[in-house]
Design a protein around this motif. Structure first.
Motif, PDB file in Angstrom:
ATOM      1  N   ASN A 194    -101.813-107.342  -3.236  1.00 41.07           N
ATOM      2  CA  ASN A 194    -102.610-108.257  -3.882  1.00 41.07           C
ATOM      3  C   ASN A 194    -102.246-108.301  -5.464  1.00 41.07           C
ATOM      4  O   ASN A 194    -102.805-108.847  -6.251  1.00 41.07           O
ATOM      5  CB  ASN A 194    -104.160-107.831  -3.989  1.00 41.07           C
ATOM      6  CG  ASN A 194    -104.521-108.036  -2.503  1.00 41.07           C
ATOM      7  OD1 ASN A 194    -104.463-108.928  -1.877  1.00 41.07           O
ATOM      8  ND2 ASN A 194    -105.313-107.009  -2.092  1.00 41.07           N
ATOM      9  N   LEU A 195    -101.207-107.967  -5.889  1.00 44.70           N
ATOM     10  CA  LEU A 195    -100.561-107.937  -7.053  1.00 44.70           C
ATOM     11  C   LEU A 195     -99.629-109.095  -6.919  1.00 44.70           C
ATOM     12  O   LEU A 195     -99.075-109.554  -8.222  1.00 44.70           O
ATOM     13  CB  LEU A 195     -99.801-106.733  -7.595  1.00 44.70           C
ATOM     14  CG  LEU A 195    -100.643-105.450  -7.849  1.00 44.70           C
ATOM     15  CD1 LEU A 195     -99.632-104.198  -8.118  1.00 44.70           C
ATOM     16  CD2 LEU A 195    -101.517-105.578  -8.981  1.00 44.70           C
ATOM     17  N   LYS A 196     -99.182-109.803  -5.882  1.00 48.53           N
ATOM     18  CA  LYS A 196     -98.145-110.773  -6.039  1.00 48.53           C
ATOM     19  C   LYS A 196     -98.971-112.011  -6.652  1.00 48.53           C
ATOM     20  O   LYS A 196    -100.046-112.462  -6.599  1.00 48.53           O
ATOM     21  CB  LYS A 196     -97.905-111.314  -4.554  1.00 48.53           C
ATOM     22  CG  LYS A 196     -97.214-110.145  -3.893  1.00 48.53           C
ATOM     23  CD  LYS A 196     -96.626-110.621  -2.394  1.00 48.53           C
ATOM     24  CE  LYS A 196     -95.615-109.863  -1.741  1.00 48.53           C
ATOM     25  NZ  LYS A 196     -95.585-110.157  -0.453  1.00 48.53           N
ATOM     26  N   ALA A 197     -98.086-112.602  -7.583  1.00 47.32           N
ATOM     27  CA  ALA A 197     -98.570-113.934  -8.420  1.00 47.32           C
ATOM     28  C   ALA A 197     -99.304-113.460  -9.314  1.00 47.32           C
ATOM     29  O   ALA A 197     -99.779-114.387 -10.296  1.00 47.32           O
ATOM     30  CB  ALA A 197     -99.040-114.836  -7.506  1.00 47.32           C
ATOM     31  N   ALA A 198     -99.592-112.205  -9.710  1.00 47.30           N
ATOM     32  CA  ALA A 198    -100.542-111.671 -11.108  1.00 47.30           C
ATOM     33  C   ALA A 198     -99.505-112.163 -12.276  1.00 47.30           C
ATOM     34  O   ALA A 198     -98.099-111.976 -12.021  1.00 47.30           O
ATOM     35  CB  ALA A 198    -100.578-110.456 -11.025  1.00 47.30           C
ATOM     36  N   GLY A 243     -93.828-109.019  -7.217  1.00 45.82           N
ATOM     37  CA  GLY A 243     -94.118-110.235  -7.289  1.00 45.82           C
ATOM     38  C   GLY A 243     -95.131-110.555  -8.625  1.00 45.82           C
ATOM     39  O   GLY A 243     -95.579-111.692  -8.599  1.00 45.82           O
ATOM     40  N   ILE A 244     -95.282-109.768  -9.418  1.00 49.49           N
ATOM     41  CA  ILE A 244     -95.562-110.076 -10.702  1.00 49.49           C
ATOM     42  C   ILE A 244     -94.799-110.779 -11.772  1.00 49.49           C
ATOM     43  O   ILE A 244     -93.591-110.290 -12.035  1.00 49.49           O
ATOM     44  CB  ILE A 244     -96.014-108.732 -11.488  1.00 49.49           C
ATOM     45  CG1 ILE A 244     -96.986-107.914 -10.472  1.00 49.49           C
ATOM     46  CG2 ILE A 244     -96.778-108.540 -12.784  1.00 49.49           C
ATOM     47  CD1 ILE A 244     -97.147-106.372 -11.120  1.00 49.49           C
ATOM     48  N   ASP A 245     -95.250-111.750 -12.343  1.00 50.79           N
ATOM     49  CA  ASP A 245     -94.415-112.774 -13.256  1.00 50.79           C
ATOM     50  C   ASP A 245     -94.806-111.999 -14.692  1.00 50.79           C
ATOM     51  O   ASP A 245     -95.814-112.112 -15.227  1.00 50.79           O
ATOM     52  CB  ASP A 245     -94.974-113.986 -13.392  1.00 50.79           C
ATOM     53  CG  ASP A 245     -94.672-114.773 -11.905  1.00 50.79           C
ATOM     54  OD1 ASP A 245     -93.849-114.455 -11.582  1.00 50.79           O
ATOM     55  OD2 ASP A 245     -95.511-115.797 -11.514  1.00 50.79           O
ATOM     56  N   ILE A 246     -93.737-111.290 -15.055  1.00 51.96           N
ATOM     57  CA  ILE A 246     -93.676-110.490 -16.463  1.00 51.96           C
ATOM     58  C   ILE A 246     -93.088-111.003 -17.410  1.00 51.96           C
ATOM     59  O   ILE A 246     -92.140-111.861 -17.307  1.00 51.96           O
ATOM     60  CB  ILE A 246     -93.392-109.188 -16.216  1.00 51.96           C
ATOM     61  CG1 ILE A 246     -93.478-108.271 -17.456  1.00 51.96           C
ATOM     62  CG2 ILE A 246     -91.920-109.255 -15.704  1.00 51.96           C
ATOM     63  CD1 ILE A 246     -94.805-107.756 -18.033  1.00 51.96           C
ATOM     64  N   THR A 247     -93.806-111.230 -18.662  1.00 51.59           N
ATOM     65  CA  THR A 247     -93.277-111.614 -19.976  1.00 51.59           C
ATOM     66  C   THR A 247     -93.455-110.638 -20.893  1.00 51.59           C
ATOM     67  O   THR A 247     -94.109-109.520 -20.846  1.00 51.59           O
ATOM     68  CB  THR A 247     -93.852-112.987 -20.684  1.00 51.59           C
ATOM     69  OG1 THR A 247     -95.197-112.671 -20.702  1.00 51.59           O
ATOM     70  CG2 THR A 247     -93.508-113.861 -19.451  1.00 51.59           C
TER      71      THR A 247
END
Length: 502
Positions: A461-465, A485-489
């Motif tokens: 459930n962290l995918k696309a977070a 799947g986490i998009d990190i900046t």
């Protein structure tokens, strides 16, 4: 729940039928595949609902008719160029791609090393492939390519580079990244096919820019942001408009080189080209899969913001020049966006300021904020026990599993044992647990601890977070977050002044 704006099944059906229609004009079609054939994460981000392996699944439906040539530029091998989304070098990515293609049952014809000059690393890579049973070819750079058409077609041009034997009606030419020589390979093959009396054609499958979306559509602007280091600029295809009276979007390099490429094809085939514009050469039907344009536009805007953080970080690391930084800043301003429009940015920065105020100094504080798919913002900071990446993941899993913050998921003795291993056994100066180490500890604890098991089962459930860090992450943590799947900046700030540990 994340809103969807793209229907991959609908897109695949239309795309497949259009490619088959194009093949009917030729005995053999050389098709240049731009972008990522597998794992197209940019497309997945800007087109919610897009299957990142859609192009591969498309080829799988054509596998009886298609084979693949993989191009890789020898210079990229020599300088160990890295594919950022996977954190692996281009030569490693070629190996990964071969395995993936084979997994889909698609024939890999060979690997072609382009602009080869006996580079040592390229030679070692070629030897490894050959000893693994993979056919390897090399092409030399052609002086004057592509503008000196006579030289390209002459004895020192395509004629000097070897022909790659192919047997299927569709030959897909792909690569780990841009500027790998895909177009030159297609044209080289067409030259040799014509010499053998075969009727061949060329087509280009480039996902972006989307030719039948407006020039300033966020999806097309996000492509400019993604390729800002290549100096790509979206433009109206004037050749297409003159030929058909219809507006189509392409990018500067294709438009600028079209007259030359058209002449080369006509020289090779001894007949007038069927293509009147660079857009004609394309077979992309991406727009057919868009089912909610507003969702797509918002996702693309968020990608533009992510890209400015990426370029700022690269500039800080010495990987991007000032012109690239200036260009991405202009793109952000022209899109009427600001970095703070990314949801987790301000919560991360605000928490870092709170810590600074509490401890009474202005040194950078490592904080990560994660925006979960339900809109909740969760934060984590670096402590003597674990770094901000590990803390944010753990806190996010607790929230998703409805576990109270004060409950320990990991036994203190386990954590201390891991820290002891790092400092005493592995002689590390960094005792804090990284994201990867935290996940291993959680997986072990989940075997005997039902509460830890609840948290562990929330990982998917962290995918696309969406997540943002107040400091530049090390590569290990960055890759772990991406694998989840986490998009990190991150802000372009180093945590310390240590040159090596940064």
């Amino acid at each position: 729940m994340r809103k969807l704006g793209f229907d991959s099944e609908k897109y695949l059906q239309e795309q497949s039928s259009y490619i088959l229609e194009r093949v009917q004009h030729f005995d053999k079609l050389y098709m240049e595949f731009g972008g990522k054939l597998i794992g197209d994460k940019h497309a997945k981000r800007v087109l919610p609902g897009f299957d990142e392996d859609a192009k591969m699944k498309l080829l799988a439906t054509l596998k009886e008719k298609a084979e693949i040539i993989i191009c890789v530029y020898a210079g990229d091998i020599e300088r160990n160029k890295v594919r950022e989304d996977y954190g692996i070098t281009y030569d490693q990515d070629v190996l990964r791609l071969i395995d993936e293609y084979r997994g889909y049952g698609i024939s890999v014809n060979s690997v072609l090393v382009t602009r080869y000059r006996e580079q040592p690393n390229a030679q070692m890579f070629m030897a490894k492939l050959e000893r693994s049973g993979i056919k390897v070819y090399t092409h030399r750079a052609i002086e004057g390519y592509p503008t000196n058409v006579e030289a390209v077609i002459g004895a020192e041009g395509f004629a000097k580079n070897p022909y790659i034997e192919t047997t299927k009606p569709i030959v897909v030419v792909t690569a780990p990244g841009p500027a790998s020589g895909k177009l030159a390979t297609c044209l080289n093959q067409m030259y040799h096919e014509h010499e053998r009396g075969n009727k061949t054609g060329y087509a280009k499958f480039e996902t972006f820019p989307v030719w039948n979306l407006p020039l300033k559509h966020p999806v097309n602007i996000a492509y400019e942001a993604a390729t800002v280091d290549l100096k790509d600029v979206n433009m109206i295809d004037n050749y297409h408009y003159e030929a058909y009276g219809k507006v189509a979007v392409n990018y500067n390099r294709d438009i600028e080189t079209f007259p030359v490429i058209k002449r080369i094809i006509e020289k090779i085939t001894d007949k007038e080209s069927i293509y009147k514009s660079p857009t004609d050469m394309g077979v992309n039907r991406l727009k057919s899969g868009i089912i909610d344009d507003q969702v797509i536009q918002e996702a693309a805007k968020q990608e533009i913001i992510r890209r400015i953080f990426a370029v700022e970080n690269d500039y800080k690391k010495g990987l991007a020049d000032k012109e690239t930084l200036r260009r991405i800043q202009v793109i952000l301003e022209e899109s009427d966006l600001k970095k703070e429009d990314r949801a987790p940015v301000l919560p991360a920065r605000d928490y870092a300021k709170t810590i600074q105020k509490k401890i009474g100094n202005t040194n950078p504080q490592a904080v990560i904020a994660i925006e979960l798919l339900n809109g909740e913002i969760i934060t984590g900071r670096t402590t003597p026990l674990m770094d901000a990446s590990a803390a944010a993941i753990l806190n996010g899993l607790k929230s998703l599993a409805n576990i109270a913050d004060e409950i320990d998921l990991l036994a203190p003795m386990i954590l201390k044992t891991i820290q002891g291993l790092k400092t005493d056994g592995l002689n590390s100066r960094v005792p804090t647990l990284s994201a990867n180490e935290l996940l291993i500890a959680l997986a072990i604890s989940a075997v005997t601890n039902p509460t830890a098991q609840l948290a562990y089962h929330q990982l998917s459930n962290l995918k696309a977070a969406q997540a943002h860090s107040t400091v530049i992450l090390n590569r290990e943590n960055e890759q772990t977050l991406k694998k989840l799947g986490i998009d990190i900046t991150s802000d372009p700030v180093y945590l310390t002044e240590n040159l090596y540990y940064n």
